[in-house]
Design an enzyme around this catalytic site. Sequence first.
Site, PDB file in Angstrom:
ATOM      1  N   GLY A  44      26.566  21.546   4.740  1.00 61.53           N
ATOM      2  CA  GLY A  44      25.569  22.579   4.482  1.00 61.53           C
ATOM      3  C   GLY A  44      24.831  22.387   3.163  1.00 61.53           C
ATOM      4  N   ASN A  45      25.528  21.819   2.172  1.00 64.27           N
ATOM      5  CA  ASN A  45      24.916  21.727   0.850  1.00 64.27           C
ATOM      6  C   ASN A  45      23.780  20.701   0.791  1.00 64.27           C
ATOM      7  OD1 ASN A  45      27.057  19.619   0.982  1.00 64.27           O
ATOM      8  ND2 ASN A  45      26.085  19.104  -0.950  1.00 64.27           N
ATOM      9  N   LYS A  69      36.387  32.011  13.527  1.00 58.67           N
ATOM     10  CA  LYS A  69      35.344  31.501  12.636  1.00 58.67           C
ATOM     11  C   LYS A  69      34.366  32.629  12.272  1.00 58.67           C
ATOM     12  CE  LYS A  69      32.865  28.272  10.687  1.00 58.67           C
ATOM     13  NZ  LYS A  69      33.277  27.614   9.457  1.00 58.67           N
ATOM     14  N   LYS A 123      31.718  21.224  12.817  1.00 60.89           N
ATOM     15  CA  LYS A 123      30.792  20.092  12.806  1.00 60.89           C
ATOM     16  C   LYS A 123      31.495  18.770  12.450  1.00 60.89           C
ATOM     17  CE  LYS A 123      29.503  18.735   8.340  1.00 60.89           C
ATOM     18  NZ  LYS A 123      30.493  19.380   7.548  1.00 60.89           N
ATOM     19  N   LYS A 136      37.716  18.543   7.759  1.00 61.16           N
ATOM     20  CA  LYS A 136      37.146  17.221   7.461  1.00 61.16           C
ATOM     21  C   LYS A 136      38.246  16.161   7.582  1.00 61.16           C
ATOM     22  CE  LYS A 136      33.944  19.328   4.209  1.00 61.16           C
ATOM     23  NZ  LYS A 136      33.136  19.858   5.316  1.00 61.16           N
TER      24      LYS A 136
HETATM   25  P1  ADP Z   1      30.493  21.662   4.149  1.00 60.63           P
HETATM   26  O1  ADP Z   1      29.373  22.641   4.260  1.00 60.63           O
HETATM   27  O2  ADP Z   1      30.075  20.372   3.544  1.00 60.63           O
HETATM   28  O3  ADP Z   1      31.283  21.521   5.412  1.00 60.63           O
HETATM   29  P2  ADP Z   1      32.757  23.179   3.073  1.00 60.63           P
HETATM   30  O4  ADP Z   1      32.511  24.288   2.121  1.00 60.63           O
HETATM   31  O5  ADP Z   1      33.137  23.523   4.465  1.00 60.63           O
HETATM   32  O6  ADP Z   1      31.460  22.256   3.023  1.00 60.63           O
HETATM   33  O7  ADP Z   1      33.894  22.202   2.487  1.00 60.63           O
HETATM   34  C1  ADP Z   1      33.813  21.706   1.163  1.00 60.63           C
HETATM   35  C2  ADP Z   1      34.645  22.556   0.219  1.00 60.63           C
HETATM   36  O8  ADP Z   1      36.042  22.386   0.485  1.00 60.63           O
HETATM   37  C3  ADP Z   1      34.549  22.230  -1.240  1.00 60.63           C
HETATM   38  O9  ADP Z   1      33.398  22.790  -1.848  1.00 60.63           O
HETATM   39  C4  ADP Z   1      35.845  22.813  -1.807  1.00 60.63           C
HETATM   40  O10 ADP Z   1      35.617  24.075  -2.373  1.00 60.63           O
HETATM   41  C5  ADP Z   1      36.746  23.013  -0.587  1.00 60.63           C
HETATM   42  N1  ADP Z   1      38.070  22.424  -0.676  1.00 60.63           N
HETATM   43  C6  ADP Z   1      39.184  23.005  -0.141  1.00 60.63           C
HETATM   44  N2  ADP Z   1      40.265  22.253  -0.364  1.00 60.63           N
HETATM   45  C7  ADP Z   1      39.854  21.146  -1.047  1.00 60.63           C
HETATM   46  C8  ADP Z   1      40.533  19.994  -1.536  1.00 60.63           C
HETATM   47  N3  ADP Z   1      41.859  19.832  -1.383  1.00 60.63           N
HETATM   48  N4  ADP Z   1      39.802  19.048  -2.178  1.00 60.63           N
HETATM   49  C9  ADP Z   1      38.466  19.203  -2.337  1.00 60.63           C
HETATM   50  N5  ADP Z   1      37.769  20.282  -1.891  1.00 60.63           N
HETATM   51  C10 ADP Z   1      38.453  21.252  -1.242  1.00 60.63           C
HETATM   52 MG    MG Z   2      32.271  23.245   6.408  1.00 62.50          MG
END
Ligand code: ADP
Ligand code: MG
Length: 318
Positions: free
Chosen positions: A10-11, A128, A218, A280
Amino acid sequence: MGGILVALGGNALQRAGGNGSWAEARVQMRAAVGVLAEIASDDHELVISHGNGPQVGILLRQNELGAREVPSRPMDVLGAETQGQIGYLIQTELTPALRRVGVDRSVLTVISRTEVARNDPAFRNPSKPVGRYYTEEEARVLRKQNGWVMQFDGARGGWRRLVPSPKPVAWLEGPAVRRLLEAGLGSRWIPVVAGGGGIPVVRRPDGSFEGVEAVIDKDLGASLVALELGLDTLAVVTDVPGAAVSFGKHGERWLGEVTLEELERYHARGEFGPGSMSPKVEAGLQFLHGGGHRFVITDIPSLARAIAGEAGTRVRVG
Ligand code: ADP
Ligand code: MG
């Protein structure tokens, strides 16, 4: 063997704390396409996928505000709309970036449907959160009128709608895209596919498909796409430079090159946040166990170096 699937988070599309405007989305995308063009110029087969959470949120709100004048669209249609708008944005911004580095490739968006199982347990247990925050009174009305499952989010002090997040089973447009890549079009074409994990659809008894009110993760969708296309690398691009253990805690440690076994151990230990980093990593494990060779978690500024094996969290097998 080769080929990279870049799954944009999303970012890459919307700044945290931004206003959600289209102008802002264009600025964000412009900052992301340079590195994508660079990857494409290295003769890598490149396929792009992307998230759509904030964009679906905006469409849900437009639905809600406009419902008295125009009938609302169901969530599968909103998914298709976000694939259209984000695909359009990527086509618009990536094409000139390719020209700047002398790469003659076309960017084409494929509206993508992803099959989920009708009997996926997620349908009985929506998990979700989507859309905006509601007051307790609003939540009560929505639960009654729409049959929505509502959950209180203590941290934000509001109620949100929960929808099912079933497992992606098959990417329906996959075989067609694979045939085009196999026909050698991989060097001429950059497909944008399975945005938001794909539009969730279930199979009807007659073999046709219909959309459902659900969202697909996603990252899991991207893993399915990478396997279907036989790509070598799955690169998940988010807003942090990789995955960390003891994330946000004392002793936080960012992971660089790790083995599959290490990543599995950290995952089992609950090191990765549910709904954010955990899916992820799950997507990566699914990809590597399914025959993929390389999994990378990184951010836009580090993407090129991560692909070169110099940044990000990386796992390589085989
Ligand atoms: P995207 O929109 O890219 O899917 P998300 O917000 O779903 O982004 O996932 C990324 C976020 O996961 C990071 O900004 C961080 O806050 C969080 N996060 C949770 N656990 C971890 C971890 N162990 N290491 C790094 N980031 C983490
Ligand atoms: Mg996400």
